[in-house]
Design an enzyme around this catalytic site. Sequence first.
Site, short mmCIF file in Angstrom:
data_model
loop_
_atom_site.label_atom_id
_atom_site.label_comp_id
_atom_site.label_asym_id
_atom_site.label_seq_id
_atom_site.Cartn_x
_atom_site.Cartn_y
_atom_site.Cartn_z
N ASP A 16 0.90 -1.19 -0.24
CA ASP A 16 -0.07 0.08 0.04
C ASP A 16 1.08 1.17 0.18
O ASP A 16 1.75 1.43 0.76
CB ASP A 16 -0.93 -0.03 1.32
CG ASP A 16 -1.91 1.06 0.92
OD1 ASP A 16 -2.24 1.79 0.41
OD2 ASP A 16 -2.91 0.97 2.10
N ASP A 131 -3.22 2.54 -6.03
CA ASP A 131 -1.90 2.70 -5.10
C ASP A 131 -1.80 1.42 -4.20
O ASP A 131 -1.23 1.57 -3.21
CB ASP A 131 -2.20 3.76 -4.17
CG ASP A 131 -3.39 3.98 -2.96
OD1 ASP A 131 -4.23 2.98 -3.52
OD2 ASP A 131 -3.49 4.67 -2.32
N GLU A 132 -2.57 0.36 -4.58
CA GLU A 132 -2.32 -0.89 -3.61
C GLU A 132 -2.50 -2.27 -4.56
O GLU A 132 -3.33 -2.33 -5.49
CB GLU A 132 -3.36 -0.86 -2.59
CG GLU A 132 -4.64 -0.56 -2.98
CD GLU A 132 -5.54 -0.71 -1.71
OE1 GLU A 132 -5.70 -1.56 -0.72
OE2 GLU A 132 -6.16 0.29 -1.10
#
Length: 387
Positions: A16, A131-132
């Site tokens: 993350d 974003d992860e």
Amino acid sequence: MQDVPARFPRCIAHIDMDAFFASCELSRYPELRGRPMVVAGRDTHAPRRQTDGTWVFSRLRDYVGRGVLTTATYEARALGVHSGMPAMKAARLAPDAVLLPVHFELYRRYSQRFKDAVRSVSPVIEDIGIDEVYADVSAVAGSAEAIARRLKAAVAEATGLTCSVGVAPNKLLAKFASDMDKPDGVTLLALDDVPLRVWPMPARKINGIGPKANAKLAALGIATIGEIAACDPAWLVAHFGRSYGGWLHRASRGVDERPLVTHSEPVSMSRETTFERDLHAVRDRDALRCAFTQLCVQVAADLQRKGYQCRRIGIKLRFDDFTTVTRDRTLDAALVDARALRRAAGECLKRVDLARPIRLLGVKAGALQRAGCAPDDDPLQFALGFD
DNA sequence: TCTGGGGTCCTAGGACCC
DNA sequence: TCTGGGGTCCTAGGACCC
């Protein structure tokens, strides 16, 4: 962080990125490091370059409009603002925070580098957002800790940014773990750790328990994950239904058998817009028609760019009192064309009572199929049609 | 001067079919 | 002729996530 004596049967990492959008912006504007900064809204408040080469930044107090914060740096969060907060409200809490517009192109470029870096360590990944990602690192050599360090090093080298990594026997716990030591952390979590390290945490920390479920749990006197785990499963099912109640029981014990989804096709594509002021169906007819057409054009362009057709078209309206209605319609034939889309969406719009002022308008294409691959072209389906 | 935008999945009732 | 029962599609709404 504790030592994990043996590798788990399945070893899943959740990676993350830390305050991702804000961190991307700090790479462009390193002079903002250490200062409270938020990202929100459009280009109207973009930084202006002065003749001496330095930048003049807007402040949150300058914000006008109905937007919410997309992200905030840790320094800004310390002032009580957070992503999702209405920008006008945030401006009262942190008027001097630097305000930057959302710059998705930039974030997509960083996202690509981030995911490529993770793949270079472990090729099996599930993409779950800009974003992860999850990575199945079961087959990667080395200890869980060493793998997590390698992931972080690869991401840092590719992007210059930090991330937080959780490693656990399943996705649920890996995601939980990556959140335990943010930013720039590594957390290993085994099933044996659940009672001591997971059960004391608030129920809301579980991915899948949102505001509604959390409020209902609270009303039933349940605040922590451990308190869910202590519940009779039949009682949970009685209050939350068979599916969700059963899931709550398993999740609270750290049980999660979901596989990584390494490939997925889009289900829908949509565009929506919130107006700067609420629009009236009659008085603002022209503005509404214009916005409606524009949304259809955007959806059609998205479909064409990505190579899809839709067999369902839908609209969404939100009124001044924040009530939301949707109407959709399955089409006889798949569409991609903006005019046809606009016509079909217009039919949906006729079925809505437009007495109240309109805050938001949206258009959605659903039941997607790859362009040129209509089910009717499928020989197997065609053969079944003779039955 | 509250409350974005882009998604996924689930539920539930009715239609319709066998 | 007193009420089946399963399956799938359609539609609307809602919870949740990033």
